[in-house]
Design a protein around this motif. Structure first.
Motif, PDB file in Angstrom:
ATOM      1  N   SER A  25      36.018  32.554   7.574  1.00 14.64           N
ATOM      2  CA  SER A  25      36.417  30.921   7.683  1.00 14.64           C
ATOM      3  C   SER A  25      34.974  30.865   8.033  1.00 14.64           C
ATOM      4  N   ASN A  26      33.812  31.514   9.653  1.00 18.33           N
ATOM      5  CA  ASN A  26      33.020  31.175   9.959  1.00 18.33           C
ATOM      6  C   ASN A  26      31.216  32.249   9.396  1.00 18.33           C
ATOM      7  N   GLU A  86      32.031  29.029   5.265  1.00 16.10           N
ATOM      8  CA  GLU A  86      31.098  28.188   5.393  1.00 16.10           C
ATOM      9  C   GLU A  86      29.817  27.999   4.889  1.00 16.10           C
ATOM     10  N   ARG A 118      28.171  24.835   3.048  1.00 14.83           N
ATOM     11  CA  ARG A 118      26.737  23.356   3.267  1.00 14.83           C
ATOM     12  C   ARG A 118      26.002  24.265   2.653  1.00 14.83           C
ATOM     13  N   THR A 176      37.288  22.091   2.288  1.00 12.91           N
ATOM     14  CA  THR A 176      37.864  23.538   3.083  1.00 12.91           C
ATOM     15  C   THR A 176      39.364  23.320   3.717  1.00 12.91           C
TER      16      THR A 176
END
Length: 235
Positions: A207-208, A212, A216, A227
């Motif tokens: 996720s991060n 992500e 972006r 998402t």
């Protein structure tokens, strides 16, 4: 890249292949003002490429628009054994979070429903040569970890798709993903444009990180971006 000429809070980035000439200067109120002349066809080409970086211009950007199934793609990022399966080097780090949301089962179910509804299904796996020679930043950060621990080695079980998330006929597999973001160096943007996609839906690992990063970039390119919180996972 190239050189940087700073004047106060402003900076001029000069392509290394460009020729920079001082055409005039003046002093007003203790401030030196410089005017430069650029001469380089390479500089012009760079400027053109930069302007073309967005898929949709400001008038046509798709963010916030209604979802049309035929213009929607789901991108499943890195559903590979390294993450998804017992024996994968990263599985222990994510298995708790995977179990909390049931993201693997939900993703497989969603992929089937999406195909039946006319949504385009994309898969974005990552892989590296055994010697990490194709790793784009192997001495820093997350990609350094990929190199040091021989993660997602091409041609191995670790880099294979999880059995439940193998691409089906008609799916698109993004080629040449080597970094966190699924856009740079791959055919993702080309495939999205070719298929008339306006909305990008994202799921996967992590996720991060890769999710992500891709989110972006898709946003900056003008796509409508969604998402899936219960189809993503983190450590």
């Amino acid at each position: 890249y190239g050189s940087v000429v700073e004047a106060g809070s402003d900076a001029i980035i000069v392509n290394a292949a460009a020729h920079l000439s001082l055409s005039s200067w003046r002093i007003e109120g203790g401030i030196i003002s410089l005017e430069f002349y650029f001469s380089s066809s390479n500089f012009q080409r760079s400027a053109t490429a930069f302007m073309a970086d967005r898929v949709f211009n400001s008038a046509d950007a798709k963010g916030g628009t209604d979802l049309e199934l035929s213009k929607t793609a789901i991108i499943f990022i890195e559903y590979q054994n390294e993450f998804t399966s017992d024996g994968g080097k990263l599985h222990d780090a994510v298995k708790e979070n995977m179990a909390e949301t049931g993201m693997l089962e939900k993703s497989a179910t969603l992929a089937g429903k999406a195909r039946n509804a006319g949504v385009k299904v994309f898969h974005a796996p990552i892989s590296f040569a055994a010697d990490a020679s194709d790793n784009p930043n192997k001495n820093l950060g997350i990609l350094a970890g990929c190199a040091a621990d021989s993660l997602f080695t091409a041609g191995t079980w670790n880099a294979d798709f999880h059995e439940s998330m193998k691409p089906a006929e008609g799916d698109i597999v993004v080629q040449n993903k080597k970094g966190l973001d699924a856009f740079p160096g791959t055919d993702l943007e080309e495939q999205l444009v070719m298929n008339g996609i306006e909305t990008v839906v994202l799921g996967g690992f992590l996720s991060n990180c890769c999710v992500e990063s891709t989110m972006r970039t898709a946003y900056e390119k003008g796509y409508n971006v969604i998402t899936l919180t219960d189809c993503t996972v983190t450590t």
